[in-house]
Structure formats: C-alpha cells, structure tokens
Design a protein around this motif. Structure first.
Motif, PDB file in Angstrom:
ATOM      1  N   THR A   8       0.853  -1.194   0.000  1.00 57.21           N
ATOM      2  CA  THR A   8       0.000   0.000   0.000  1.00 57.21           C
ATOM      3  C   THR A   8       0.889   1.245   0.000  1.00 57.21           C
ATOM      4  N   GLY A   9       0.349   2.322  -0.543  1.00 59.29           N
ATOM      5  CA  GLY A   9       1.108   3.582  -0.541  1.00 59.29           C
ATOM      6  C   GLY A   9       2.365   3.510  -1.382  1.00 59.29           C
ATOM      7  N   GLY A  10       2.276   2.825  -2.520  1.00 57.44           N
ATOM      8  CA  GLY A  10       3.464   2.659  -3.358  1.00 57.44           C
ATOM      9  C   GLY A  10       3.711   3.814  -4.321  1.00 57.44           C
ATOM     10  N   ARG A  12       4.471   6.994  -3.659  1.00 58.95           N
ATOM     11  CA  ARG A  12       5.415   8.049  -3.240  1.00 58.95           C
ATOM     12  C   ARG A  12       6.281   7.527  -2.099  1.00 58.95           C
ATOM     13  N   GLY A  13       7.323   8.306  -1.798  1.00 57.65           N
ATOM     14  CA  GLY A  13       8.081   8.122  -0.561  1.00 57.65           C
ATOM     15  C   GLY A  13       8.661   6.733  -0.351  1.00 57.65           C
ATOM     16  N   ILE A  14       8.520   6.242   0.871  1.00 62.31           N
ATOM     17  CA  ILE A  14       9.119   4.951   1.238  1.00 62.31           C
ATOM     18  C   ILE A  14       8.510   3.831   0.392  1.00 62.31           C
ATOM     19  N   GLY A  15       7.199   3.902   0.172  1.00 61.58           N
ATOM     20  CA  GLY A  15       6.529   2.854  -0.612  1.00 61.58           C
ATOM     21  C   GLY A  15       7.077   2.757  -2.021  1.00 61.58           C
ATOM     22  N   LYS A  16       7.287   3.911  -2.630  1.00 53.39           N
ATOM     23  CA  LYS A  16       7.823   3.927  -4.007  1.00 53.39           C
ATOM     24  C   LYS A  16       9.221   3.285  -4.042  1.00 53.39           C
ATOM     25  N   ASP A  33      -3.279   2.012  -6.632  1.00 52.33           N
ATOM     26  CA  ASP A  33      -3.423   3.428  -6.274  1.00 52.33           C
ATOM     27  C   ASP A  33      -4.779   3.625  -5.601  1.00 52.33           C
ATOM     28  N   ARG A  34      -5.075   4.870  -5.221  1.00 50.58           N
ATOM     29  CA  ARG A  34      -6.295   5.119  -4.448  1.00 50.58           C
ATOM     30  C   ARG A  34      -7.576   4.771  -5.185  1.00 50.58           C
ATOM     31  N   SER A  35      -7.521   4.816  -6.532  1.00 52.62           N
ATOM     32  CA  SER A  35      -8.750   4.484  -7.264  1.00 52.62           C
ATOM     33  C   SER A  35      -9.049   2.986  -7.139  1.00 52.62           C
ATOM     34  N   ASP A  38      -8.752   2.541  -1.625  1.00 52.95           N
ATOM     35  CA  ASP A  38      -8.720   3.747  -0.794  1.00 52.95           C
ATOM     36  C   ASP A  38      -8.872   3.310   0.661  1.00 52.95           C
ATOM     37  N   LEU A  39      -7.810   3.474   1.409  1.00 49.81           N
ATOM     38  CA  LEU A  39      -7.785   2.943   2.781  1.00 49.81           C
ATOM     39  C   LEU A  39      -8.717   3.693   3.728  1.00 49.81           C
ATOM     40  N   LEU A  40      -9.234   4.826   3.269  1.00 48.55           N
ATOM     41  CA  LEU A  40     -10.215   5.559   4.092  1.00 48.55           C
ATOM     42  C   LEU A  40     -11.630   5.012   3.884  1.00 48.55           C
ATOM     43  N   ASN A  41     -11.784   4.154   2.895  1.00 51.74           N
ATOM     44  CA  ASN A  41     -13.117   3.728   2.483  1.00 51.74           C
ATOM     45  C   ASN A  41     -13.305   2.223   2.731  1.00 51.74           C
ATOM     46  N   ASN A  62       2.222  -3.371   4.515  1.00 51.18           N
ATOM     47  CA  ASN A  62       1.323  -2.282   4.910  1.00 51.18           C
ATOM     48  C   ASN A  62       2.187  -1.053   5.134  1.00 51.18           C
ATOM     49  N   ASN A  63       2.244  -0.228   4.094  1.00 53.90           N
ATOM     50  CA  ASN A  63       3.147   0.932   4.148  1.00 53.90           C
ATOM     51  C   ASN A  63       2.411   2.259   4.281  1.00 53.90           C
ATOM     52  N   ALA A  64       1.256   2.404   3.615  1.00 53.99           N
ATOM     53  CA  ALA A  64       0.577   3.710   3.615  1.00 53.99           C
ATOM     54  C   ALA A  64       0.297   4.153   5.048  1.00 53.99           C
ATOM     55  N   GLY A  65       0.479   5.429   5.283  1.00 52.34           N
ATOM     56  CA  GLY A  65       0.201   5.955   6.623  1.00 52.34           C
ATOM     57  C   GLY A  65      -0.018   7.445   6.549  1.00 52.34           C
ATOM     58  N   ILE A  66      -0.771   7.963   7.506  1.00 54.29           N
ATOM     59  CA  ILE A  66      -0.994   9.417   7.543  1.00 54.29           C
ATOM     60  C   ILE A  66      -0.681   9.947   8.930  1.00 54.29           C
ATOM     61  N   ASN A  67      -0.355  11.230   8.951  1.00 52.43           N
ATOM     62  CA  ASN A  67      -0.031  11.882  10.220  1.00 52.43           C
ATOM     63  C   ASN A  67      -0.441  13.350  10.107  1.00 52.43           C
ATOM     64  N   GLY A 159      12.981   6.274  11.292  1.00 53.24           N
ATOM     65  CA  GLY A 159      13.042   7.619  11.854  1.00 53.24           C
ATOM     66  C   GLY A 159      12.687   8.602  10.747  1.00 53.24           C
ATOM     67  N   PHE A 160      13.064   9.874  10.948  1.00 53.67           N
ATOM     68  CA  PHE A 160      12.708  10.901   9.957  1.00 53.67           C
ATOM     69  C   PHE A 160      13.337  10.564   8.593  1.00 53.67           C
ATOM     70  N   THR A 161      12.491  10.499   7.585  1.00 48.92           N
ATOM     71  CA  THR A 161      12.911  10.054   6.254  1.00 48.92           C
ATOM     72  C   THR A 161      12.520  11.118   5.226  1.00 48.92           C
ATOM     73  N   ALA A 162      13.342  11.266   4.215  1.00 47.89           N
ATOM     74  CA  ALA A 162      13.126  12.335   3.221  1.00 47.89           C
ATOM     75  C   ALA A 162      11.980  11.985   2.268  1.00 47.89           C
ATOM     76  N   THR A 163      10.764  12.168   2.744  1.00 47.03           N
ATOM     77  CA  THR A 163       9.554  11.983   1.922  1.00 47.03           C
ATOM     78  C   THR A 163       8.659  13.201   2.155  1.00 47.03           C
ATOM     79  N   ASP A 164       7.558  13.255   1.407  1.00 45.75           N
ATOM     80  CA  ASP A 164       6.625  14.385   1.545  1.00 45.75           C
ATOM     81  C   ASP A 164       6.196  14.605   2.993  1.00 45.75           C
TER      82      ASP A 164
HETATM   83  N1  LIG Z   1       8.671   9.868   6.243  1.00 48.72           N
HETATM   84  C1  LIG Z   1       8.984   9.609   7.492  1.00 48.72           C
HETATM   85  O1  LIG Z   1       9.748  10.346   8.132  1.00 48.72           O
HETATM   86  C2  LIG Z   1       8.418   8.409   8.177  1.00 48.72           C
HETATM   87  C3  LIG Z   1       8.957   8.070   9.433  1.00 48.72           C
HETATM   88  C4  LIG Z   1       8.466   6.970  10.094  1.00 48.72           C
HETATM   89  C5  LIG Z   1       7.471   6.222   9.541  1.00 48.72           C
HETATM   90  N2  LIG Z   1       6.958   6.550   8.332  1.00 48.72           N
HETATM   91  C6  LIG Z   1       5.875   5.711   7.812  1.00 48.72           C
HETATM   92  O2  LIG Z   1       6.225   5.221   6.549  1.00 48.72           O
HETATM   93  C7  LIG Z   1       5.044   5.030   5.772  1.00 48.72           C
HETATM   94  C8  LIG Z   1       5.209   5.740   4.439  1.00 48.72           C
HETATM   95  O3  LIG Z   1       5.433   7.106   4.718  1.00 48.72           O
HETATM   96  P1  LIG Z   1       5.977   8.142   3.642  1.00 48.72           P
HETATM   97  O4  LIG Z   1       6.774   9.111   4.399  1.00 48.72           O
HETATM   98  O5  LIG Z   1       6.543   7.441   2.471  1.00 48.72           O
HETATM   99  O6  LIG Z   1       4.582   8.832   3.274  1.00 48.72           O
HETATM  100  P2  LIG Z   1       4.156   9.788   2.083  1.00 48.72           P
HETATM  101  O7  LIG Z   1       5.333  10.187   1.254  1.00 48.72           O
HETATM  102  O8  LIG Z   1       3.297  10.831   2.706  1.00 48.72           O
HETATM  103  O9  LIG Z   1       3.253   8.804   1.198  1.00 48.72           O
HETATM  104  C9  LIG Z   1       2.094   8.252   1.775  1.00 48.72           C
HETATM  105  C10 LIG Z   1       1.588   7.128   0.892  1.00 48.72           C
HETATM  106  O10 LIG Z   1       0.393   6.605   1.499  1.00 48.72           O
HETATM  107  C11 LIG Z   1      -0.657   6.667   0.560  1.00 48.72           C
HETATM  108  N3  LIG Z   1      -1.940   6.901   1.200  1.00 48.72           N
HETATM  109  C12 LIG Z   1      -2.259   7.862   2.119  1.00 48.72           C
HETATM  110  N4  LIG Z   1      -3.564   7.802   2.418  1.00 48.72           N
HETATM  111  C13 LIG Z   1      -4.081   6.790   1.663  1.00 48.72           C
HETATM  112  C14 LIG Z   1      -5.389   6.258   1.487  1.00 48.72           C
HETATM  113  N5  LIG Z   1      -6.431   6.759   2.144  1.00 48.72           N
HETATM  114  N6  LIG Z   1      -5.555   5.233   0.646  1.00 48.72           N
HETATM  115  C15 LIG Z   1      -4.522   4.728  -0.054  1.00 48.72           C
HETATM  116  N7  LIG Z   1      -3.259   5.198   0.044  1.00 48.72           N
HETATM  117  C16 LIG Z   1      -3.054   6.220   0.893  1.00 48.72           C
HETATM  118  C17 LIG Z   1      -0.307   7.834  -0.351  1.00 48.72           C
HETATM  119  O11 LIG Z   1      -1.004   7.730  -1.557  1.00 48.72           O
HETATM  120  P3  LIG Z   1      -1.321   9.036  -2.464  1.00 48.72           P
HETATM  121  O12 LIG Z   1      -0.109   9.255  -3.323  1.00 48.72           O
HETATM  122  O13 LIG Z   1      -2.533   8.640  -3.233  1.00 48.72           O
HETATM  123  O14 LIG Z   1      -1.561  10.185  -1.530  1.00 48.72           O
HETATM  124  C18 LIG Z   1       1.200   7.636  -0.492  1.00 48.72           C
HETATM  125  O15 LIG Z   1       1.499   6.627  -1.445  1.00 48.72           O
HETATM  126  C19 LIG Z   1       3.888   5.556   6.619  1.00 48.72           C
HETATM  127  O16 LIG Z   1       3.249   4.493   7.269  1.00 48.72           O
HETATM  128  C20 LIG Z   1       4.580   6.455   7.630  1.00 48.72           C
HETATM  129  O17 LIG Z   1       3.863   6.570   8.831  1.00 48.72           O
HETATM  130  C21 LIG Z   1       7.410   7.632   7.627  1.00 48.72           C
END
Ligand SMILES: NC(=O)c1ccc[n+]([C@@H]2O[C@H](COP(=O)([O-])OP(=O)(O)OC[C@H]3O[C@@H](n4cnc5c(N)ncnc54)[C@H](OP(=O)(O)O)[C@@H]3O)[C@@H](O)[C@H]2O)c1
Length: 221
Positions: A8-10, A12-16, A33-35, A38-41, A62-67, A159-164
C-alpha cells in the motif's frame, strides 16, 4: 519462483522505494493506487480484500500511513477516525484477507511500516503515536499466531525520512530535525527499502515479531 508482493502507498516516498527495489529482485509487485484501494473507504477495502483472496499474495507490506499533528484540545473527530482507519484498521483488514492464501502455501512475509514513534512518543502526535504503537502490538501478536504456518510478521520503524511527510515542513524545521539525529541527516527512502527487501526474502528465515528501528540513532538518546 517469482513471488508476488502487495504494497500500500506505493505511489510516493518509502513505498515507491520499496516497489522499485522489489521489482529489481524479480518480485511481481501489486501497488494499487487510491482508485483501486482507498484505505479511508471500508467498501474499497472490502472489495480489494475479496480480490486478494483469489490472488497469490506472498508478501504484504502495509506501508501507507498518515499523520496530521494536532494538540489534544484541537483534535478533530475526523482526524481521530481517519488516522486510526488508515494506520491501523486498514492494515489489519488486508492482513486478514492475505493470510488464508499464505497459510495454504505455507509461506508468507508481512511487513508493517510503523515508525520510531511506535516505540517512543512525541507531543502533538497522540494519534500517530497510538496507531504506530498499536501496529507494533499487532505485529507481535500475529507473529505468535502465524509462526506455525511459516508466515513471518515484522515491523519496520523508520526515523525521519526524506519523503513528503517530512519535506512538507519548513527548511528551518527540517534542519532542526537533522540536528537531533545522531547520523545528522534524514534517511533516504531507499535505505528503508533495503531493510524491507531483506525481511521479505528467503534470507530471512528466523526473524519474526521483531520491531526493527532504523532511525540514524535517534531513539538511542
Ligand atoms: N517519512 C517519514 O519520516 C516516516 C517516518 C516513520 C514512519 N513513516 C511511515 O512510513 C510510511 C510511508 O510514509 P511516507 O513518508 O513514504 O509517506 P508519504 O510520502 O506521505 O506517502 C504516503 C503514501 O500513502 C498513501 N496513502 C495515504 N492515504 C491513503 C489512502 N487513504 N488510501 C490509499 N493510500 C493512501 C499515499 O497515496 P497518495 O499518493 O494517493 O496520496 C502515499 O502513497 C507511513 O506508514 C509512515 O507513517 C514515515
């Protein structure tokens, strides 16, 4: 044999970064992708769950996450529901759908991308912290439940990772985060992906129920 990984969440960021490294390792990678998912639905998760019950899934990530940080007094009902939904409920439902096939084949790898805030805490982030601690509990409990079926379940806690998620902060804020990290910089998403690659491979035959922190030393302080 070519294995199939669902992540999930592939997009952008870590998932990509994980998608890219697993494709190089000759995995077939499903990254809806979300279409498609959609993990909110709940309906979308249920429909996707039905689909994966009939699809070979060897690895689930299980990678997708929000904060959405909010102080407790300003916390909205919407944020409470959505953070728990995406970070906790959706992963459990996807695991529930993927496990029967893994059991049948007697091989499976499940990775929950948690966070260092699954082992320590940070103010203004009670929801995120709760869900990440929660997913680590799920990892440990399911590791016990699924070990007899050769299904290994682990959490990766970056820890803190260079993603959105981090780069959306102001440059000064990012600099101050970096000053707090013993290694002195954010993680590159590919560094997290390399750890996941090991955990989902046949090279990992004994690690399960582990909460693996990869944070440049942050939680040592
Ligand atoms: N970055 C960090 O510093 C950090 C640190 C510790 C842990 N993490 C964890 O690592 C994981 C990935 O984080 P990231 O930093 O790579 O995040 P990110 O760049 O914000 O990307 C989030 C990903 O989750 C997807 N997503 C969000 N809501 C969704 C939904 N409702 N349904 C389906 N997909 C959804 C997004 O899809 P869309 O492109 O469609 O929005 C995107 O692919 C998360 O679980 C996060 O908590 C991140």
């Amino acid at each position: 044999m070519k294995r199939t990984a669902l992540i999930t969440g592939g997009s952008r960021g870590i998932g990509k970064a994980i998608v890219s490294i697993l494709k190089k390792e000759e995995f077939t990678v499903l990254a809806p992708d979300r279409s498609e998912l959609d993990l909110l639905n709940d309906e979308s998760i249920a429909a996707y769950g039905r689909k994966i019950r009939n699809t070979r899934i060897d690895v689930l990530i299980n990678n997708a996450g929000i904060n959405a940080p909010q102080w407790i007094e300003e916390m909205t009902d919407e944020n409470i529901v959505q953070t728990i939904q995406v970070n906790l409920i959706a992963p459990v439902k996807l695991i529930r759908a993927a496990v029967p096939g893994m059991k049948k084949r007697r091989w499976g790898r499940i990775i929950n991308i948690s966070s260092m805030f699954g082992v320590i805490a940070r103010g203004k982030q009670a929801l995120y912290v709760a869900t990440k601690h929660g997913i680590n509990g799920i990892t440990k409990s399911l590791a016990l439940e699924l070990a007899p079926n050769n299904i290994l379940v682990n959490s990766v806690c970056p820890g803190f990772t260079a993603t959105d998620l981090v780069l959306r902060n102001a440059p000064d804020k990012i600099k101050s985060l970096e000053r707090d990290i013993p290694i002195g910089r954010l993680a590159d998403p590919r560094e997290i992906a390399k750890l996941v690659r090991f955990l989902v491979s046949d090279e990992n035959s004994y690690m399960t129920g582990s909460i693996v922190v990869i944070d440049g030393g942050y939680t040592c302080k």
